[in-house]
Design a protein around this motif. Sequence first.
Motif, PDB file in Angstrom:
ATOM      1  N   UNK A  22       6.052 -15.027 -46.861  1.00  0.00           N
ATOM      2  CA  UNK A  22       6.829 -16.194 -46.426  1.00  0.00           C
ATOM      3  C   UNK A  22       8.155 -16.345 -47.159  1.00  0.00           C
ATOM      4  N   UNK A  23       8.628 -15.244 -47.758  1.00  0.00           N
ATOM      5  CA  UNK A  23       9.913 -15.250 -48.453  1.00  0.00           C
ATOM      6  C   UNK A  23      10.736 -14.050 -47.998  1.00  0.00           C
ATOM      7  N   UNK A  42       8.620  -5.941 -33.835  1.00  0.00           N
ATOM      8  CA  UNK A  42       8.017  -7.152 -34.385  1.00  0.00           C
ATOM      9  C   UNK A  42       8.113  -7.141 -35.908  1.00  0.00           C
ATOM     10  N   UNK A  43       8.511  -8.265 -36.475  1.00  0.00           N
ATOM     11  CA  UNK A  43       8.489  -8.470 -37.923  1.00  0.00           C
ATOM     12  C   UNK A  43       7.443  -9.538 -38.230  1.00  0.00           C
ATOM     13  N   UNK A  44       6.564  -9.261 -39.191  1.00  0.00           N
ATOM     14  CA  UNK A  44       5.528 -10.212 -39.598  1.00  0.00           C
ATOM     15  C   UNK A  44       5.829 -10.725 -41.001  1.00  0.00           C
ATOM     16  N   UNK A 101      14.625  -7.174 -35.226  1.00  0.00           N
ATOM     17  CA  UNK A 101      13.428  -7.651 -34.523  1.00  0.00           C
ATOM     18  C   UNK A 101      13.742  -8.290 -33.174  1.00  0.00           C
ATOM     19  N   UNK A 102      12.843  -8.122 -32.217  1.00  0.00           N
ATOM     20  CA  UNK A 102      12.915  -8.893 -30.988  1.00  0.00           C
ATOM     21  C   UNK A 102      11.844  -9.990 -30.971  1.00  0.00           C
ATOM     22  N   UNK A 103      10.995 -10.000 -32.022  1.00  0.00           N
ATOM     23  CA  UNK A 103       9.991 -11.049 -32.187  1.00  0.00           C
ATOM     24  C   UNK A 103       9.648 -11.166 -33.672  1.00  0.00           C
ATOM     25  N   UNK A 104       9.687 -12.384 -34.203  1.00  0.00           N
ATOM     26  CA  UNK A 104       9.296 -12.632 -35.593  1.00  0.00           C
ATOM     27  C   UNK A 104       8.089 -13.552 -35.595  1.00  0.00           C
ATOM     28  N   UNK A 105       7.018 -13.114 -36.241  1.00  0.00           N
ATOM     29  CA  UNK A 105       5.816 -13.918 -36.400  1.00  0.00           C
ATOM     30  C   UNK A 105       5.865 -14.513 -37.802  1.00  0.00           C
ATOM     31  N   UNK A 106       6.059 -15.833 -37.874  1.00  0.00           N
ATOM     32  CA  UNK A 106       6.404 -16.489 -39.138  1.00  0.00           C
ATOM     33  C   UNK A 106       5.235 -17.200 -39.801  1.00  0.00           C
ATOM     34  N   UNK A 107       4.002 -16.864 -39.423  1.00  0.00           N
ATOM     35  CA  UNK A 107       2.847 -17.431 -40.097  1.00  0.00           C
ATOM     36  C   UNK A 107       2.880 -18.946 -40.115  1.00  0.00           C
ATOM     37  N   UNK A 135       4.248  -3.077 -36.370  1.00  0.00           N
ATOM     38  CA  UNK A 135       5.501  -3.809 -36.588  1.00  0.00           C
ATOM     39  C   UNK A 135       6.571  -2.925 -37.218  1.00  0.00           C
ATOM     40  N   UNK A 136       7.802  -3.426 -37.221  1.00  0.00           N
ATOM     41  CA  UNK A 136       8.912  -2.682 -37.837  1.00  0.00           C
ATOM     42  C   UNK A 136       9.290  -3.267 -39.186  1.00  0.00           C
ATOM     43  N   UNK A 137       8.730  -4.433 -39.519  1.00  0.00           N
ATOM     44  CA  UNK A 137       9.002  -5.057 -40.805  1.00  0.00           C
ATOM     45  C   UNK A 137       7.841  -5.941 -41.212  1.00  0.00           C
ATOM     46  N   UNK A 138       7.491  -5.920 -42.499  1.00  0.00           N
ATOM     47  CA  UNK A 138       6.351  -6.694 -43.004  1.00  0.00           C
ATOM     48  C   UNK A 138       6.714  -7.301 -44.358  1.00  0.00           C
TER      49      UNK A 138
END
Length: 333
Positions: free
Chosen positions: A122-123, A74-76, A134-140, A92-95
């Motif tokens: 958000x950038x 997951x990337x947030x 990522x297999x899932x990105x949470x884009x706020x 997560x694997x990316x923040x």
Amino acid sequence: MNLPRRSLPLVPRRAAQAVAALGAAALLLAGCGSDSGSDKKDSKGASAGEASGTRTVKDATGATVKVPAHPKRIVTLTQEDLDAVLALGVKPVGITNGQGLDKPPAYLADRVKDIDVVGNLLQPVMDKVVAAKPDLILAGDMQDEQVLKQLREITPATLVTMAPTDEWKLSFRGIGNAVNKLDKANKVIADHESAAKAAGAKLGADKGAEVSIVRWNPDGPSWMEKKQFASGVALEMGLKRPKAQNKDGNAHTPSLSLEKIDQIDGDWLFLSTLTSDGEKALKDVQSKPAYKELGAVKKKHVVTVNGSVWSTRGGPLASDVVLKDITKALSKS
């Protein structure tokens, strides 16, 4: 583009009864299932299809999105998304860096020491997002359609997790469902609400005190509206907002001039900044008569708090910080 208000988080049909029992009213029930269609159970009781397939959820814009049944990478893209997944026990694997910061938010720093930063709030830097696989990105609350298009080329499982006016519990339940941990999300919320109520009951003479919540900007102070995240925590404790600040909404006011500084007064004044310019502006005004005449200042009831927590959209871990800050301050009075 302004996203429509989302009154409903990401909840599958099969979770409807459980959510209703937990009091999560008015949730939109989106279909959920596996592409494999197998009903065979594995040793842990999950269907073989769900263990390896996908689920369908709706994101904050109402878009239907297929997500992994059990996302692993997951990337947030916001600290609210990060706060949420960490509270759910997911790493997560990316923040991204925190609001107004060039590093992750301090209150989460110990939990993310070895996680790659893929950009600022958000950038995202696309090459870094790609490298995170990522297999899932949470884009706020991402509203840039071009950026969303690029993210969805990396993985179609990219979700806008909050609309501009969503409060944190709504977004948190949606994220909980997106990562297949809705039951845990509801428990985290219930535990927080119980803790806030218990903390408020111990405030003694300060129970019901008026709490002013202010962010100091380079051009002056802004007070937070009634439904803003930190305000919500204070209200859950049984505290009140000053009459001048008792306004519905989850944003903050335009910066006030010194002539209107009385609007930030209260029994207690919680002050935060987000930038070095804001800190300088606050120091400059603290020597002025208008500031010194505030009731909270005279009573020495001014508390400096972390703006990257108090001024955000919030989450369960940030809520814990606000709860502890208020309890600590009022317990000393």
